[in-house]
Design an enzyme around this catalytic site. Structure first.
Site, PDB file in Angstrom:
ATOM      1  N   ASP A  78       0.800  -1.220   0.000  1.00  0.00           N
ATOM      2  CA  ASP A  78       0.000   0.000   0.000  1.00  0.00           C
ATOM      3  C   ASP A  78       0.833   1.270   0.000  1.00  0.00           C
ATOM      4  O   ASP A  78       0.449   2.279  -0.579  1.00  0.00           O
ATOM      5  CB  ASP A  78      -0.944   0.013   1.208  1.00  0.00           C
ATOM      6  CG  ASP A  78      -0.205   0.256   2.512  1.00  0.00           C
ATOM      7  OD1 ASP A  78       0.616  -0.600   2.897  1.00  0.00           O
ATOM      8  OD2 ASP A  78      -0.442   1.300   3.151  1.00  0.00           O
TER       9      ASP A  78
ATOM     10  N   ASP B 137       5.870   0.300   3.151  1.00  0.00           N
ATOM     11  CA  ASP B 137       6.216  -0.913   3.884  1.00  0.00           C
ATOM     12  C   ASP B 137       5.976  -2.127   2.996  1.00  0.00           C
ATOM     13  O   ASP B 137       5.753  -2.008   1.801  1.00  0.00           O
ATOM     14  CB  ASP B 137       5.408  -0.993   5.189  1.00  0.00           C
ATOM     15  CG  ASP B 137       3.914  -0.804   4.948  1.00  0.00           C
ATOM     16  OD1 ASP B 137       3.437  -1.167   3.849  1.00  0.00           O
ATOM     17  OD2 ASP B 137       3.228  -0.306   5.846  1.00  0.00           O
TER      18      ASP B 137
ATOM     19  N   TYR C  49      -5.056   0.603   9.350  1.00  0.00           N
ATOM     20  CA  TYR C  49      -6.232   0.833   8.507  1.00  0.00           C
ATOM     21  C   TYR C  49      -7.492   0.415   9.236  1.00  0.00           C
ATOM     22  O   TYR C  49      -8.284  -0.386   8.753  1.00  0.00           O
ATOM     23  CB  TYR C  49      -6.092   0.123   7.166  1.00  0.00           C
ATOM     24  CG  TYR C  49      -5.007   0.744   6.316  1.00  0.00           C
ATOM     25  CD1 TYR C  49      -5.209   1.968   5.690  1.00  0.00           C
ATOM     26  CD2 TYR C  49      -3.767   0.125   6.184  1.00  0.00           C
ATOM     27  CE1 TYR C  49      -4.203   2.560   4.937  1.00  0.00           C
ATOM     28  CE2 TYR C  49      -2.761   0.711   5.430  1.00  0.00           C
ATOM     29  CZ  TYR C  49      -2.986   1.926   4.812  1.00  0.00           C
ATOM     30  OH  TYR C  49      -1.990   2.508   4.066  1.00  0.00           O
TER      31      TYR C  49
ATOM     32  N   GLU D 110       5.696   9.742   3.139  1.00  0.00           N
ATOM     33  CA  GLU D 110       5.361   8.403   2.649  1.00  0.00           C
ATOM     34  C   GLU D 110       4.355   8.473   1.509  1.00  0.00           C
ATOM     35  O   GLU D 110       3.326   9.145   1.612  1.00  0.00           O
ATOM     36  CB  GLU D 110       4.799   7.542   3.771  1.00  0.00           C
ATOM     37  CG  GLU D 110       4.628   6.086   3.373  1.00  0.00           C
ATOM     38  CD  GLU D 110       4.311   5.169   4.545  1.00  0.00           C
ATOM     39  OE1 GLU D 110       4.431   3.943   4.398  1.00  0.00           O
ATOM     40  OE2 GLU D 110       3.935   5.691   5.623  1.00  0.00           O
TER      41      GLU D 110
END
Length: 509
Positions: free
Chosen positions: A97, A100, A248, A486
């Site tokens: 996503d 990571d 999430y 990120e």
């Protein structure tokens, strides 16, 4: 067109994106003032076509699994080739996503829905990039089909996020547990399931003409998955809390995803069953909620925009009945010169963590709703001020231009676009030496010396859009600052459609 003809509440992000609301009404455009969908300005300050190409290319850098020979982001290699084996299922593929090495099904499904929506609304303008956009969607849907292969079960995550975050290693090297997490009838997840159904349904429309067999498979699966989402109601954050939170968590609950999923299934099937579902369940599922955030967690605004095309362009007894059931739920629009938060440089600012996701999703919704209004030859009247599709497009363009470099730092927040862009993004694969330059394994903890360094990332993750500046337009470009540095797939996905429109309108496509 009177507001009563719109059978739902719709939040359109307009003008200065206020947080207070005015009740607004849609009116037909007079013949003297037609709305034109296509504009051809003589000059554009940005190369939207180049940005479009790069925004799609980014997804190749996020791929998990066996990479194809057509892979253009060549510093990436195969990874996660045994994913799913701990549960004796094949879960190879899909996307990481963000920065990571975990595959989170919830944001991956939303990314897929938004990529598909981008293609459905603006794919006809993409020309040579359309095939690449379809490829990005198919990389996700192939995985989602695997994740939903078993009836009443969805595999929603691969990788233990807490253990993954304890390492800084390339996806090609990862040796952290590839734990598999699922939802089923005993531990439901209506949010992630309904979003997955939305993704499959939306993608089925993308492939309907170019690959009808695949499209039918996607739609059949979407119908089955939505049935599971609705039958076994509950949030996946409840049963899987220690694995999916705080990464999430479904903070908005699952009700918005059920409406969103039903809206997409209606669009894909034209089956009135799904409109009836929205009529019957809308009240309890929050159809009248006046929220203004659209992203991987909250889908209410997106569902209203999507459904807006139904009553604008068609009429039926179902629409009338829905209107009667929920009363005069007017279009609501964020009024000009109100109290929405902006940075001094003019960027919509909703929160410090990955704020750019709301900029891209808002820009997409504005352009999409402007398209719908144009098709209906309609404007929106807010407090006596006519808000035209042209105005909505101008607002979206301003936000995209800020992202691409029209900001106080003169920095593009898309990696690889423009003369100045983030050099130290929070991304393991980008920050560590590639396999081709460093074939030896980089151990879990040894990578942190790179993460904490000031050296630029050796691998350019072209097209990645980072979280963006803070509320004062500041951006430190520090790798450890995941909130600002990120990238994420769900930041890029809505921008694909917005860039396609802008590139076309300026004659670049």
């Amino acid at each position: 067109m009177a507001c009563a003809n719109f059978s739902f509440t719709l939040l359109v992000l307009c003008s200065c994106f206020a947080t207070s609301f005015l009740v607004c009404h849609g009116f037909p455009v007079h013949r003297k003032n037609p709305l034109h969908h296509r504009h051809q300005p003589r000059f554009a300050s940005h190369n939207y076509r180049d940005a479009l190409t790069k925004s799609i290319l980014f997804f190749e850098g996020q791929r998990s699994g066996k990479l194809p020979s057509s892979q253009r982001m060549t510093w990436r290699r195969d990874s996660g080739l045994t994913d799913g084996s701990t549960m004796h299922v094949d879960l190879v593929g899909g996307y990481y996503d963000a920065g990571d090495n975990v595959k989170f099904g919830f944001p991956m499904a939303f990314t897929t829905t938004m990529l598909s929506w981008s293609v459905l609304e603006f794919g006809g303008l993409m020309k040579g990039e359309l095939q690449n956009a379809r490829g990005a969607i198919r990389w996700a849907t192939d995985y989602l089909l695997k994740a939903t292969a078993h009836t009443d079960t969805i595999y929603v995550q691969v990788g233990d996020a807490n253990k993954d975050h304890a390492c800084w290693e390339r996806p090609e090297d990862m040796d952290t547990p590839r734990s598999v997490f699922k939802v089923d009838k005993n531990s439901p997840g209506s949010d992630v399931a309904a979003e997955t159904a939305a993704a499959l349904a939306a993608a089925s429309l993308v492939f309907r003409r170019c690959d009808p067999t695949y499209a039918k498979l996607l739609l059949r699966r979407a119908i089955r998955v939505f049935r599971f989402a609705d039958k076994y109601r509950g949030s996946y954050s409840y049963g899987l809390k220690k694995f999916v939170c705080p990464f999430y968590c479904s903070y908005s609950g699952y009700e918005d995803e059920l409406l969103w999923g039903a809206a997409w299934l209606h669009k894909a099937t034209k089956n009135p069953t799904y409109l009836n579902y929205i009529q019957v369940n809308g009240q309890t599922l929050g159809a009248a909620q006046f929220d203004n955030t659209f992203g991987w967690d909250n889908k209410h605004v997106g569902a209203r925009i999507l459904l807006s095309k139904v009553p604008i362009l068609a009429s039926s007894s179902l629409h009338v009945k829905y209107h009667q059931n929920y009363g005069d739920l007017s279009i609501e629009i964020w009024a000009p010169y109100s109290s929405a938060q902006y940075t001094p440089g003019g960027l919509l600012f909703k929160m410090s963590d990955s704020n750019m996701q709301y900029v891209t999703s808002t820009s997409f919704l504005l352009l999409t709703y402007a398209k719908y209004l144009t098709s209906a030859r309609t404007v929106v009247n807010c407090g006596g001020t006519a808000v035209t599709p042209k105005r909505l497009r101008a607002i979206a363009k301003k936000q995209v231009d800020y992202l691409l470099g029209d900001n106080p730092l003169k920095m593009s927040y898309m990696v690889g676009y423009g003369p100045r862009y983030p050099q130290r993004i929070h991304h393991r694969g980008s920050s560590l030496p590639s396999v081709s330059t460093h074939p030896g394994k980089i151990q879990c903890s040894s990578g942190f010396s790179v993460m904490n360094s000031q050296s630029p990332n050796p691998n350019v993750l072209v097209g990645a859009i980072v979280g963006g500046p803070d509320e004062h337009d500041r951006f430190p470009d520090e790798r450890s600052d995941y909130e600002q540095s990120e990238p994420a797939t769900y930041i890029n996905a809505p921008l694909v459609g917005a860039l396609a429109y802008l590139a076309h309108s300026f004659g670049q496509l």
